[in-house]
Design a protein around this motif. Structure first.
Motif, PDB file in Angstrom:
ATOM      1  N   VAL A 306      37.982  33.014  37.974  1.00  0.00           N
ATOM      2  CA  VAL A 306      37.990  32.871  39.431  1.00  0.00           C
ATOM      3  C   VAL A 306      37.004  31.786  39.855  1.00  0.00           C
ATOM      4  CG1 VAL A 306      37.474  34.028  41.614  1.00  0.00           C
ATOM      5  CG2 VAL A 306      38.717  35.247  39.819  1.00  0.00           C
ATOM      6  N   GLU A 307      35.801  31.843  39.308  1.00  0.00           N
ATOM      7  CA  GLU A 307      34.759  30.895  39.702  1.00  0.00           C
ATOM      8  C   GLU A 307      35.112  29.468  39.323  1.00  0.00           C
ATOM      9  OE1 GLU A 307      31.490  32.564  37.651  1.00  0.00           O
ATOM     10  OE2 GLU A 307      31.370  34.356  38.919  1.00  0.00           O
ATOM     11  N   ASP A 308      35.813  29.279  38.189  1.00  0.00           N
ATOM     12  CA  ASP A 308      36.132  27.939  37.719  1.00  0.00           C
ATOM     13  C   ASP A 308      37.370  27.338  38.376  1.00  0.00           C
ATOM     14  OD1 ASP A 308      33.988  28.146  36.060  1.00  0.00           O
ATOM     15  OD2 ASP A 308      35.145  28.588  34.255  1.00  0.00           O
ATOM     16  N   SER A 309      38.165  28.162  39.041  1.00  0.00           N
ATOM     17  CA  SER A 309      39.419  27.672  39.603  1.00  0.00           C
ATOM     18  C   SER A 309      39.171  26.729  40.777  1.00  0.00           C
ATOM     19  CB  SER A 309      40.284  28.854  40.058  1.00  0.00           C
ATOM     20  OG  SER A 309      41.444  28.403  40.719  1.00  0.00           O
ATOM     21  N   GLY A 310      39.980  25.697  40.879  1.00  0.00           N
ATOM     22  CA  GLY A 310      39.905  24.793  42.023  1.00  0.00           C
ATOM     23  C   GLY A 310      40.693  25.290  43.218  1.00  0.00           C
ATOM     24  N   VAL A 311      41.452  26.385  43.054  1.00  0.00           N
ATOM     25  CA  VAL A 311      42.230  26.974  44.136  1.00  0.00           C
ATOM     26  C   VAL A 311      41.406  28.080  44.791  1.00  0.00           C
ATOM     27  CG1 VAL A 311      44.339  28.239  44.695  1.00  0.00           C
ATOM     28  CG2 VAL A 311      44.374  26.468  42.928  1.00  0.00           C
ATOM     29  N   PRO A 312      41.355  28.152  46.113  1.00  0.00           N
ATOM     30  CA  PRO A 312      40.623  29.246  46.759  1.00  0.00           C
ATOM     31  C   PRO A 312      41.119  30.601  46.261  1.00  0.00           C
ATOM     32  CG  PRO A 312      41.234  27.580  48.378  1.00  0.00           C
ATOM     33  CD  PRO A 312      41.936  27.215  47.106  1.00  0.00           C
ATOM     34  N   THR A 313      40.221  31.378  45.639  1.00  0.00           N
ATOM     35  CA  THR A 313      40.627  32.604  44.955  1.00  0.00           C
ATOM     36  C   THR A 313      39.621  33.716  45.224  1.00  0.00           C
ATOM     37  OG1 THR A 313      41.607  31.271  43.173  1.00  0.00           O
ATOM     38  CG2 THR A 313      41.281  33.599  42.727  1.00  0.00           C
ATOM     39  N   VAL A 314      40.144  34.947  45.376  1.00  0.00           N
ATOM     40  CA  VAL A 314      39.308  36.134  45.552  1.00  0.00           C
ATOM     41  C   VAL A 314      39.882  37.237  44.673  1.00  0.00           C
ATOM     42  CG1 VAL A 314      40.650  37.011  47.509  1.00  0.00           C
ATOM     43  CG2 VAL A 314      38.252  37.671  47.262  1.00  0.00           C
ATOM     44  N   ALA A 315      39.017  38.123  44.188  1.00  0.00           N
ATOM     45  CA  ALA A 315      39.450  39.267  43.388  1.00  0.00           C
ATOM     46  C   ALA A 315      38.881  40.528  44.014  1.00  0.00           C
ATOM     47  CB  ALA A 315      38.973  39.130  41.936  1.00  0.00           C
ATOM     48  N   ALA A 316      39.715  41.585  44.045  1.00  0.00           N
ATOM     49  CA  ALA A 316      39.299  42.854  44.632  1.00  0.00           C
ATOM     50  C   ALA A 316      39.615  43.980  43.665  1.00  0.00           C
ATOM     51  CB  ALA A 316      40.005  43.090  45.966  1.00  0.00           C
ATOM     52  N   ASP A 317      38.819  45.075  43.750  1.00  0.00           N
ATOM     53  CA  ASP A 317      39.062  46.222  42.878  1.00  0.00           C
ATOM     54  C   ASP A 317      40.059  47.166  43.534  1.00  0.00           C
ATOM     55  OD1 ASP A 317      37.667  47.574  44.850  1.00  0.00           O
ATOM     56  OD2 ASP A 317      35.840  47.798  43.655  1.00  0.00           O
ATOM     57  N   ASP A 318      40.251  48.345  42.910  1.00  0.00           N
ATOM     58  CA  ASP A 318      41.245  49.292  43.414  1.00  0.00           C
ATOM     59  C   ASP A 318      40.876  49.890  44.761  1.00  0.00           C
ATOM     60  OD1 ASP A 318      43.608  49.532  42.025  1.00  0.00           O
ATOM     61  OD2 ASP A 318      42.703  50.652  40.389  1.00  0.00           O
ATOM     62  N   ASP A 319      39.602  49.774  45.152  1.00  0.00           N
ATOM     63  CA  ASP A 319      39.178  50.261  46.453  1.00  0.00           C
ATOM     64  C   ASP A 319      39.229  49.184  47.524  1.00  0.00           C
ATOM     65  OD1 ASP A 319      38.657  52.879  45.581  1.00  0.00           O
ATOM     66  OD2 ASP A 319      36.709  52.266  44.780  1.00  0.00           O
ATOM     67  N   GLY A 320      39.733  48.006  47.154  1.00  0.00           N
ATOM     68  CA  GLY A 320      39.825  46.930  48.130  1.00  0.00           C
ATOM     69  C   GLY A 320      38.512  46.236  48.404  1.00  0.00           C
ATOM     70  N   ILE A 322      35.719  43.335  47.439  1.00  0.00           N
ATOM     71  CA  ILE A 322      35.689  42.027  46.793  1.00  0.00           C
ATOM     72  C   ILE A 322      34.680  42.042  45.656  1.00  0.00           C
ATOM     73  CG2 ILE A 322      35.166  39.573  47.123  1.00  0.00           C
ATOM     74  CD1 ILE A 322      36.076  39.904  50.033  1.00  0.00           C
ATOM     75  N   ILE A 323      35.131  41.678  44.469  1.00  0.00           N
ATOM     76  CA  ILE A 323      34.239  41.666  43.303  1.00  0.00           C
ATOM     77  C   ILE A 323      34.024  40.253  42.761  1.00  0.00           C
ATOM     78  CG2 ILE A 323      34.773  44.026  42.618  1.00  0.00           C
ATOM     79  CD1 ILE A 323      36.737  42.952  40.592  1.00  0.00           C
ATOM     80  N   ALA A 324      34.796  39.282  43.234  1.00  0.00           N
ATOM     81  CA  ALA A 324      34.595  37.891  42.808  1.00  0.00           C
ATOM     82  C   ALA A 324      35.260  36.977  43.819  1.00  0.00           C
ATOM     83  CB  ALA A 324      35.163  37.650  41.403  1.00  0.00           C
ATOM     84  N   ALA A 325      34.658  35.804  44.009  1.00  0.00           N
ATOM     85  CA  ALA A 325      35.222  34.767  44.874  1.00  0.00           C
ATOM     86  C   ALA A 325      34.677  33.434  44.390  1.00  0.00           C
ATOM     87  CB  ALA A 325      34.859  35.006  46.346  1.00  0.00           C
ATOM     88  N   ASN A 326      35.350  32.354  44.775  1.00  0.00           N
ATOM     89  CA  ASN A 326      34.889  31.051  44.308  1.00  0.00           C
ATOM     90  C   ASN A 326      34.530  30.137  45.474  1.00  0.00           C
ATOM     91  OD1 ASN A 326      37.390  30.316  45.286  1.00  0.00           O
ATOM     92  ND2 ASN A 326      38.200  29.600  43.333  1.00  0.00           N
TER      93      ASN A 326
END
Length: 871
Positions: A306-320, A322-326
């Motif tokens: 996620v951090e290395d991607s050049g595309v705006p990206t976010v990751a969320a867990d099963d509770d909704g 946010i656990i990662a963003a770039n």
């Protein structure tokens, strides 16, 4: 009791009921009076874990024995089920079960297990102020009875871990739930059988995985499994289905299994039953109807991706949460990354969509399905300042190595209305591959020495360098194969899949080029059909890297694809091979095949690990090239969709051409138009909006439509039409400028014809007579659109002889870096003179081919040729 003197061994038996766990805790605390409180607390905790395991898995009377001396404590927990092995599991951070033995390992000074006649005992010791005694570790109790080997081919390791964790959680909850048959429809006898066989499966899997090298997304395991366990496996399947159905209704705390986890677990159970009955194995990658990689990634989720991607990206867990963003996402939506972590995903969702988002997320958790998953959906995202950012959202589900299911969303910015501001996202940085230096690959020479980390990094760097040395994807792949044949293989092959799933062999490179003279076919491969069971079919479905040291002969092929590959192995004398999938962001892109012909130096598992690292960088480059090509194609389609249909006018030939830039994937502002005015005259337009992006294309479309409306409504002189267009542009699009030439051809069907024209900063019209005389109609020049609508414009009239060619064009046709405009315009005159007698289609095509080949800009041209009736 004085802790300095040895105590008697205290023992108590407890029934196989859940109430025995707190009773055992109280017994241990009572037996350890006088021992340091922190030691008692630890002993109570560890006893609780071991008794819980015994109650859940052994389900016999549990005996707890306690002894202490000088502050040291020993506890033994015994049951009467020696045939039920211990199943140590990794203490994954987010695992809800399986922590008991891990807690004992962590806190006990010493621990172990042993099996006696009709008895199994698990023990621990606490030595707070003395050197800890040696630990015997957990012993995997051998299973009694006959076993058979069950082979799980191309098992997705990450999905297996998620499935194992999920079934453990579900069975644990069902076993501890009162009125389980009423709540989940699972009879208690079936539940006990399911728990037993689930433990057996876990133990067999754990044993098979010990020492297994996992170098890719999938692994093939040979498992020793009890021959008589098939009926119990069917019972487990029934309990799993009932429990999952109850979870979907919200009757359990355990969430339902996501579709890919459910499919995977059913596949494991099917393989156990089928192969125990003597049936053949079926690879997961060749399973008909298995969830593919469009919504689920088999490769493990990694926050670094996620951090290395050049595309705006976010990751969320099963509770909704946010656990990662770039950084690109932070730039796009105005949030510092650190402030996003831990917040609910709804902070990025507009207020009017939040309830729908919550409902969709709840449905996803209960059913594992979503209308958004795996699709690109146009939605507004919420900027931190409250404004809306138009994006296309693409969501995928991925499994993390710690057992979580993670939702990864990519926000692809869409066009905004002209003049609407939005934060600019960062440009896509150059792709890089993370190098894992902890593993060394076997060297090419001799196969006995271990290649140093430096040599390994050199190979990785050389591979990436070969890919980046050319813009042509296929040439880059050929250069990669050259690097690999120089450093680790005798020959190398790359196959690519197109958007329809058809495979094409794009390059074969041999260390000795003369070896390819035997005839190696490139081009289309046989389809990956349902009966394609060979390794190449598996790799093209995501398996691998596959290490094959015993290559069969072509007559053993089970499909046309398999036969094609085995014939190539035979032609080039293959003795061992590694076949690895090129896995992109959302799908498998193809396969890399490296081969050695020396039977004394076969590939090893360490080589497979190296290839697994290599294909990460290669896959990223292939995926980026595909994405670039897709973007170019989409841009070109958009541009062409904005181009008009040319009118059919008697006695007039009209032809137009549009050629996008060969060096950019962006849409531009070049346009042309031709239409019939209400009085029967023919209007011709060509123009170019400043800029080379989506905003320019949208503005171009707006200007074209405004000019059409103005021209049809007023039917005035070209100068007046351009003046009104200029005024409208300054009013509606004050930050836009454009060049434009507008001409009206007047005359009857049989002539004569006159062209009335005016120019707003655009290149002049070029008139070419039938005999090859050429001249520019440059007397109607004026200021470009969007600067000053008060300055006067002029309309000029010029005769238009029959069979002459009137050409309107944009600067991409003639301009070249470092060349004067006069030289470029003279060159165009020479070309049109030479084409004066050519059909109008040929006239336009030749100009684009001759002059546009080296252009770095879009090209638009519009040509009109009056042709008298009967000519």
């Amino acid at each position: 009791m004085d802790s300095s003197s040895p105590s008697a061994i205290l023992s108590r038996c407890f029934p196989s009921e859940t109430c025995s766990v707190p009773l055992a805790r109280r017994f241990v605390r009572s037996a350890l009076r006088g021992v340091a409180p922190e030691v008692v607390d630890t002993a109570e905790l560890l006893t609780s874990e071991l008794v819980t395991n015994a109650v859940l898995h052994a389900r016999t009377e549990v005996e707890v024995r306690v002894w202490s001396h000088e502050g040291q404590v020993r506890v033994r927990v015994g049951d009467s089920r020696p045939d039920r092995p211990l199943v140590p599991r990794e203490a994954r951070p987010y695992a809800a079960t399986g922590r008991g033995l891990a807690v004992v390992e962590e806190l006990a000074s010493s621990h172990g297990a042993h099996v006696g006649e009709g008895r199994k005992t698990v023990w621990f010791e606490l030595w707070p102020k003395a050197p800890a005694p040696p630990t015997s570790g957990w012993e995997c109790v051998p299973m009694y009875g006959r076993t058979a080997t069950v082979t799980l081919i191309d098992m997705p390791y990450i999905v297996f871990r998620a499935a194992q964790q999920h079934i453990d959680e579900m069975l644990r909850e069902l076993m501890l739930t009162t009125r389980v048959e009423e709540r989940a429809g699972v009879p208690s006898p079936e539940l006990l059988i399911a728990g037993d066989v689930a433990d057996v499966i876990s133990a067999c899997m754990t044993s098979a995985l010990e020492g297994t090298v996992i170098g890719g997304a999938t692994v093939t395991l040979g498992i020793a499994f009890p021959l008589d366990a098939a009926p119990a496996v069917d019972t487990l399947r029934h309990v799993f289905e009932r429990g999952d159905a109850a979870a979907q209704l919200g009757a359990l705390l355990t969430l339902p299994a996501p579709p890919h986890v459910r499919s995977h677990y059913h596949w494991v159970l099917d393989q156990l039953v089928t192969q125990l009955s003597g049936g053949p194995p079926t690879a997961w990658t060749l399973l008909s109807g298995a969830p593919d990689a469009t919504s689920v990634e088999l490769a493990p989720w990694d926050a670094g991706d996620v951090e290395d991607s050049g595309v705006p990206t976010v990751a969320a867990d099963d509770d909704g949460r946010i656990i990662a963003a770039n950084a690109p996402l932070a730039d796009l939506l105005g949030w510092p990354i650190d402030e996003l972590i831990g917040r609910p995903l709804t902070v990025l969702v507009p207020e009017h969509l939040r309830e729908r988002h919550r409902a969709g997320f709840a449905a996803l958790r209960l059913t594992g399905r979503s209308r958004l998953m795996g699709r690109s959906i146009p939605l507004p995202a919420l900027h931190r300042d409250g404004s809306l950012i138009h994006v296309r959202l693409h969501v995928q589900s991925q499994e993390a190595v710690d057992g979580r299911t993670v939702r990864v969303g990519q926000f692809m910015p869409r066009a905004t209305a002209p003049g609407e501001e939005r934060p600019a996202s960062r440009p896509d940085p150059e792709s890089s591959v993370r190098l894992h230096t902890g593993m060394a690959a076997a060297p090419r020479a001799g196969g006995e020495e271990v290649t140093g980390a430096w040599e390994r990094l050199t190979l990785l760097a050389d591979t990436i360098s070969a890919l980046s040395s050319t813009l042509d994807l296929r040439e880059g792949l050929r250069r990669v194969c050259q690097v690999l044949t120089q450093q680790m293989a005798d020959w190398c092959v790359v196959d690519l899949l197109d958007e329809h799933g058809d495979a094409e062999r794009v390059c074969v490179v041999h260390r000795e080029p003369r070896a390819l003279s035997v005839g190696v076919d490139l081009g289309r491969l046989p389809p990956v059909s349902e009966n394609a069971r060979g390794p190449l079919a598996r790799v093209l479905n995501g398996a691998g890297p596959l290490l094959i040291t015993d290559i069969p002969s072509p007559d053993q092929a089970e499909s046309a694809l398999d036969a094609r590959q085995l014939r190539l192995f035979e032609q080039l004398g293959a003795s061992s091979t590694i076949m690895a999938p090129l896995r992109g962001r959302r799908e498998v892109l193809g396969a890399l095949i490296v081969v050695r012909a020396d039977r004394n130096d076969p590939f090893t598992e360490q080589d497979a690990l190296l290839v697994a690292d290599l294909v990460k960088g290669i896959s990223l480059s292939v995926d980026n090239a595909r994405l670039h090509q897709h973007t170019r194609t989409t841009a070109e389609r958009l541009q062409r969709s904005l181009l008009p249909r040319l009118p059919h006018i008697p006695s007039m030939e009209i032809t137009a051409r549009y050629a996008p830039s060969s060096t950019t994937a962006q849409v531009g502002g070049d346009w042309f138009d031709a239409f019939t005015l209400p009085d029967g005259d023919t209007a011709l337009v060509i123009g170019d909006v400043s800029g080379h992006d989506l905003n320019a294309a949208v503005t171009m479309s707006q200007l074209r439509n405004m000019l059409r409306g103005i021209a049809v409504e007023c039917q005035d002189s070209p100068a007046e039409v351009l003046r009104r267009l200029d005024l409208a542009t300054l009013t509606l699009y004050p930050n836009s400028t454009a060049t434009c030439a507008y001409a009206v051809v007047k005359g009857s069907h049989d002539g004569p014809w006159v062209v009335h024209h005016s120019s707003a900063g655009h290149l002049p019209l070029l008139l070419t007579s039938p005999n090859g005389d050429t001249h520019y109609l440059d007397a109607a020049a004026g200021l470009l659109i969007g600067v000053d609508s008060t300055l006067p414009r002029v309309t000029v009239r010029d005769p238009l002889p029959a069979r002459s060619t009137l050409l309107m064009f944009t600067d991409g046709l003639i301009e070249r870096p470092g060349e004067s405009l006069s030289v470029a315009m003279s060159r165009l005159r020479r070309h049109t003179a030479a084409l004066a007698q050519a059909p109008l289609d040929v006239f336009c095509d030749e100009l684009v081919l001759s002059l546009g080949a080296g252009s770095t800009d879009d090209i638009a041209l519009l040509a009109l040729r009056p042709t008298p009736p009967g000519a």
